[in-house]
Design a protein around this motif. Sequence first.
Motif, mmCIF file in Angstrom:
data_model
loop_
_atom_site.group_PDB
_atom_site.id
_atom_site.type_symbol
_atom_site.label_atom_id
_atom_site.label_comp_id
_atom_site.label_asym_id
_atom_site.label_seq_id
_atom_site.Cartn_x
_atom_site.Cartn_y
_atom_site.Cartn_z
ATOM 1 N N VAL A 142 48.934 -17.424 101.471
ATOM 2 C CA VAL A 142 47.903 -17.419 101.124
ATOM 3 C C VAL A 142 47.570 -18.826 100.325
ATOM 4 O O VAL A 142 48.023 -19.497 100.462
ATOM 5 N N GLY A 143 46.130 -19.375 100.780
ATOM 6 C CA GLY A 143 45.777 -20.864 100.888
ATOM 7 C C GLY A 143 45.982 -21.335 98.934
ATOM 8 O O GLY A 143 45.776 -21.198 98.131
ATOM 9 N N MET A 177 42.253 -14.548 103.935
ATOM 10 C CA MET A 177 43.258 -15.032 104.422
ATOM 11 C C MET A 177 44.850 -14.912 105.147
ATOM 12 O O MET A 177 45.088 -14.427 104.952
ATOM 13 N N ARG A 178 44.424 -15.001 106.052
ATOM 14 C CA ARG A 178 45.519 -14.382 107.540
ATOM 15 C C ARG A 178 46.616 -15.777 107.762
ATOM 16 O O ARG A 178 46.387 -16.615 107.188
ATOM 17 N N GLY A 228 46.327 -28.716 99.475
ATOM 18 C CA GLY A 228 45.245 -27.300 99.774
ATOM 19 C C GLY A 228 47.424 -26.365 99.595
ATOM 20 O O GLY A 228 48.599 -26.704 99.723
ATOM 21 N N HIS A 229 46.911 -25.141 99.479
ATOM 22 C CA HIS A 229 47.691 -24.088 99.163
ATOM 23 C C HIS A 229 48.835 -24.381 100.578
ATOM 24 O O HIS A 229 50.115 -24.100 101.082
ATOM 25 N N ARG A 230 48.300 -24.087 101.868
ATOM 26 C CA ARG A 230 48.638 -24.319 103.318
ATOM 27 C C ARG A 230 49.706 -25.333 103.525
ATOM 28 O O ARG A 230 50.735 -25.542 104.104
ATOM 29 N N ASP A 231 49.237 -26.658 102.498
ATOM 30 C CA ASP A 231 50.656 -27.682 102.727
ATOM 31 C C ASP A 231 51.588 -27.365 102.378
ATOM 32 O O ASP A 231 52.172 -28.202 102.713
ATOM 33 N N THR A 246 49.955 -20.902 105.846
ATOM 34 C CA THR A 246 48.717 -20.024 105.498
ATOM 35 C C THR A 246 47.173 -20.151 105.670
ATOM 36 O O THR A 246 47.655 -21.517 105.694
ATOM 37 N N GLU A 247 46.520 -19.558 105.378
ATOM 38 C CA GLU A 247 45.033 -19.808 105.317
ATOM 39 C C GLU A 247 44.389 -20.229 103.833
ATOM 40 O O GLU A 247 43.569 -21.209 103.844
#
Length: 469
Positions: free
Chosen positions: A9-10, A1-2, A438-441, A445-446
Motif C-alpha cells: 500500500v502506498g 496499488m499492487r 512515500g510508503h513504498r520507501d 508497494t505501489e
Amino acid sequence: MRGFLASSVGVTCAAALALPLALPAPAQAGPSAVTSETSVPGSTQSLPLVPLSGDRALGAAAPEQGLGRRDARPFSLVGVIWDDPGSELRGRVQVRTRGAGTGHWSGWQEVDTHNHEHGADPDTAEGASRRVRGATAPLWVGASDGVEVRVDADKAPRESPEGEERAGTAPGTPLPKGLHLELIDPGGPPGRAAGRTGDRAAGAPGAARAGSVRADDSDDSDDSDDSYDSADSNEAPAADDTEIGPLSQEETERQYLSADSRAQRVKPYIGARPRIITRKGWGANENLRERGFVYTKKVKAAFVHHTASGNNYSCSQVPSVIRSIYRYHVVSSGWRDIGYNFLVDKCGNIYEGRAGGVAKAVLGAHTLGFNTNSMGIAVLGTFQNTKPTDASLKAIARLTAWKLGLYGGNPRGKTYLKSGGGNLYRKGKNVRLNVISGHRDGFATECPGRLLYGKLGSARKTAARYQGR
C-alpha cells in the motif's frame, strides 16, 4: 496499488527530527461525545460471501466467491474483510453498485486487495489484538442501495511432470477464510448530546507527560518506547471547535516555542501552522474508537499515502468519506482508531486523523514496520494513473513544514527509523529514509501511487521553503 512483493500500500514518509521545548498547544477540537452509538447515524452491514456457481460444494475453499445482485440498506463505501490478518488475499476483488434512488448500476470497479501494510506494527497492542482482521482497501462508491461482488483467487500455472510450466492453470493460493463484504453508511455528523466529553487532547508536543519529547532528544536513535496515556490532564478544547485556525510563522513560533527557545541564537525552522479541520469538524463518533491515546517520543518522518479509495468524490463529501474510512478501520478492520494521523483532500483541505492532539507524536497505523516516531498523511484518492492536484501537494508541504518543524525536522533531510519488520527491511534494522518519504520507501508497494510519489521531491522543497530554509 499492487504490491511489489508480498503485499503493498502506498505511503510517503516525511521524517522529523527533535522538537524544541514547547508550550501548551492551541486548543484543538474534541468531538462532543454521545452516550451510545445508536444515537449517532451511520452503520456497517457485514455480508458473508458464498461460493459462486460450480463451487458450492467447496464451501469456504471455493476459489470464486461473492454475492449476486441484491438490495441493501443505504451505504457509500465498500470493502472486503476476512478472519486472519496474517493471510493475504491473492486475487481480484470487483464490485458494482446501484445508485440510491436512480436504479442505475455502475460498471465493475476494482477494489485494492493490498492493504495490510497500512496497519499497526505487529509487536504493538493494537497490532496483536484479536479484534484485528484482514481487509482490502476501502472503496468510495457514493450513495448506493444495491450491490454485487465477486472475488477470484489467483490461479497458478500448471506444471508438467518434469516440473516445467505448461499451458493452462491450476488452483492457486486459496482465498482467506471468513470473507465478508462490508457496506459502510457514514451517516451524518453526531449531534450534541449530554454524554461524556473526555478523552480530548490538545497540548503541544513538549508538555510534561509520558510520550512527550524534550529538547535534548535530538539524536537519531530509535527511542521507540510507545506510551499509553488517557490525556485527561491536558487542556481540553472548546466543545464546539470544528477547525484549528491558521497562524502566521511568527504566531506559530510564539505559540509552540518556550521563551528560552525563542531567545536562542539559532533560528528555529517551523512552518506556519495551517488550517486543520478537526475530528469534530468531519463528524467523528468518538464512541467508536478505543479510549485514551498512544504516543511515541518524536515525529522524525512523515509517510505520504494515498487511500486507494478512488477519486470519484467532491470536496463537500469529504467528511462523509473520512467517517466511512474511520468506521471501516475501527468496526470492520478492528483497529483502535482511524490509521492515518492526517488526511488531505483534492481541494487542499487538511483533516485531523487519529485522535490524541495534532501537535503531538501520536502513534498511528499507516506504515507497517515504521509507525514509531513517524506520522502518516493520506491523500484521499488513487494516484497510480491520476495526477494529484496542486492544492493537495501544497497542503502536504504546509502540513509537513509545520509538524516536522515542531520536532526539528528538515523536509529536505534524511533521518533513521528502526524497522519493526516488513518486506523490505528486517525487524530491528536502522533504515536511512527521507524525512518526507512515500510508503513504498519503507515497504514494497505501489502506494502512494506512481504519480503522487513522483511529486514528493517538489513537496520537500516547498516544505523547506515554508520553514524559511
